[in-house]
Design a protein around this motif. Structure first.
Motif, PDB file in Angstrom:
ATOM      1  N   LEU A 158       6.271   7.318   6.263  1.00 19.07           N
ATOM      2  CA  LEU A 158       7.503   7.147   5.486  1.00 19.07           C
ATOM      3  C   LEU A 158       7.208   7.208   3.990  1.00 19.07           C
ATOM      4  N   ALA A 159       6.068   6.644   3.582  1.00 20.45           N
ATOM      5  CA  ALA A 159       5.688   6.670   2.166  1.00 20.45           C
ATOM      6  C   ALA A 159       5.392   8.096   1.706  1.00 20.45           C
ATOM      7  N   VAL A 160       4.724   8.871   2.555  1.00 24.86           N
ATOM      8  CA  VAL A 160       4.452  10.272   2.211  1.00 24.86           C
ATOM      9  C   VAL A 160       5.761  11.035   2.028  1.00 24.86           C
ATOM     10  N   ALA A 161       6.687  10.844   2.958  1.00 23.52           N
ATOM     11  CA  ALA A 161       7.991  11.514   2.847  1.00 23.52           C
ATOM     12  C   ALA A 161       8.728  11.067   1.594  1.00 23.52           C
ATOM     13  N   ALA A 162       8.660   9.782   1.275  1.00 24.66           N
ATOM     14  CA  ALA A 162       9.334   9.282   0.078  1.00 24.66           C
ATOM     15  C   ALA A 162       8.734   9.883  -1.183  1.00 24.66           C
ATOM     16  N   ILE A 173       0.844  -1.201   0.000  1.00 25.57           N
ATOM     17  CA  ILE A 173       0.000   0.000   0.000  1.00 25.57           C
ATOM     18  C   ILE A 173       0.876   1.247   0.000  1.00 25.57           C
ATOM     19  N   ALA A 174       1.990   1.198   0.747  1.00 24.23           N
ATOM     20  CA  ALA A 174       2.895   2.348   0.818  1.00 24.23           C
ATOM     21  C   ALA A 174       3.460   2.695  -0.547  1.00 24.23           C
ATOM     22  N   GLN A 175       3.688   1.691  -1.378  1.00 24.29           N
ATOM     23  CA  GLN A 175       4.215   1.942  -2.715  1.00 24.29           C
ATOM     24  C   GLN A 175       3.241   2.805  -3.511  1.00 24.29           C
ATOM     25  N   GLY A 176       1.944   2.490  -3.411  1.00 23.15           N
ATOM     26  CA  GLY A 176       0.942   3.304  -4.093  1.00 23.15           C
ATOM     27  C   GLY A 176       0.838   4.695  -3.500  1.00 23.15           C
ATOM     28  N   THR A 177       1.009   4.804  -2.178  1.00 27.35           N
ATOM     29  CA  THR A 177       0.933   6.112  -1.528  1.00 27.35           C
ATOM     30  C   THR A 177       2.068   7.017  -1.984  1.00 27.35           C
ATOM     31  N   SER A 178       3.282   6.492  -2.053  1.00 29.04           N
ATOM     32  CA  SER A 178       4.414   7.292  -2.541  1.00 29.04           C
ATOM     33  C   SER A 178       4.145   7.805  -3.945  1.00 29.04           C
ATOM     34  N   THR A 179       3.571   6.953  -4.774  1.00 30.50           N
ATOM     35  CA  THR A 179       3.276   7.354  -6.149  1.00 30.50           C
ATOM     36  C   THR A 179       2.228   8.456  -6.186  1.00 30.50           C
ATOM     37  N   GLU A 180       1.168   8.333  -5.367  1.00 30.32           N
ATOM     38  CA  GLU A 180       0.114   9.343  -5.351  1.00 30.32           C
ATOM     39  C   GLU A 180       0.642  10.689  -4.870  1.00 30.32           C
ATOM     40  N   VAL A 181       1.477  10.667  -3.828  1.00 29.70           N
ATOM     41  CA  VAL A 181       2.045  11.921  -3.323  1.00 29.70           C
ATOM     42  C   VAL A 181       2.933  12.563  -4.381  1.00 29.70           C
TER      43      VAL A 181
END
Length: 274
Positions: free
Chosen positions: A173-177, A89-97
């Motif tokens: 962490l995903a948002v920061a990435a 899920i974090a991978q998708g979040t990084s992409t969306e941000v």
């Protein structure tokens, strides 16, 4: 002119919470509007769970407990798969941000009277809710494969608390990435190192079965105590107090690092990708 008590009491908190709720609603609408993405990212850990239990579980179970079967291995591997679910899920979040940053959405929000924390919290909370749903799905699939949880009401409450803490840590962490990435393509790969941690820990095999140098790393990396405590909670067995404190501490540290990093990166001028 007197000031209304409602304004003085609720004013400082009501606006940031309202902004965060609005941006959380935006994230949830994206999930509803594009269900294919959610199915894809949640399907990866489910497929991995089926693969490891049905294909490798018969062999690996005997190394965990004498006479063990696939159900025993499903019980052992489920916490690791829950961590995998959060990371996908974090991978998708990084992409969306990163898409919001490169598409000018974050730049427009900076010009409005919206606090940076509210903007970023919308992404983090949306990702956390998706992670919890994905982890629940993993447990249900594991039950279908033979896992029989022994957790009581307090055990399940502990599972919920720890998975929420882990989800918040990974989400921030995903948002920061996503903010740090120079392009959407780069952001989509930032979660890959995290994906290795459950494999290089206690997620799939006992750490004492690993080579010496790898065993040292497995015992001291963040996800190992989290996975170990989740395994004990789900099984209904007492968790070591030191492991509980270590798992909680790691989650809190990662949340703090993620929030601090995301706040710094949000205010950083973003250069155009080359």
């Amino acid at each position: 002119m007197t000031t209304s008590p409602d304004v003085t009491v609720r004013g400082p908190l009501a606006r940031p919470l309202h902004d965060a709720a609005v941006l959380l609603d935006r994230q949830l609408r994206h999930v509803v509007r594009y269900p294919e993405l959610s199915v894809l990212v949640m399907g990866v850990p489910v497929v991995l769970l089926l693969l490891f239990v049905l294909v490798f579980g018969g062999s690996l179970a005997t190394g965990i407990a004498p006479g063990g079967d696939r159900g025993d291995y499903a019980a052992f591997v489920t916490p690791g798969m829950m961590a995998i679910a959060a990371i996908t899920i974090a991978q998708g979040t990084s992409t969306e941000v990163a898409m919001d940053a490169s598409g000018g959405v974050l730049a427009r929000l900076r010009t409005l009277s919206v606090r940076p924390g509210s903007v970023l919290a919308g992404h983090a909370l949306g990702a956390t809710l998706q992670m919890l749903v994905a982890m629940t799905l993993i447990v249900l699939v594991a039950v279908a494969l033979g896992f029989r949880p022994g957790a009581g009401p307090l055990g399940w409450l502990g599972v919920l608390a720890l998975t929420t803490a882990l989800s918040l840590a990974v989400a921030w962490l995903a948002v920061a990435a996503g903010l740090a990435a120079r392009s959407v393509e780069v952001a989509s790969n930032y979660a890959l190192p995290l994906m290795l941690l459950p494999f290089l820990g206690s997620g799939f095999v006992p750490v004492d079965s690993l080579p010496g140098w790898l065993e040292w790393f497995a015992r001291h990396q963040p996800l190992t105590p989290v996975v170990d405590v989740l395994r004990n909670l789900l099984a209904g067995t007492p968790a070591d107090r030191g492991s509980v404190l270590l798992a909680t501490g790691w989650c809190l540290v990662l949340v703090a690092v993620g929030i601090w990093s995301a706040g710094r990166l949000f205010t950083r001028p973003r250069s155009a990708p080359h």
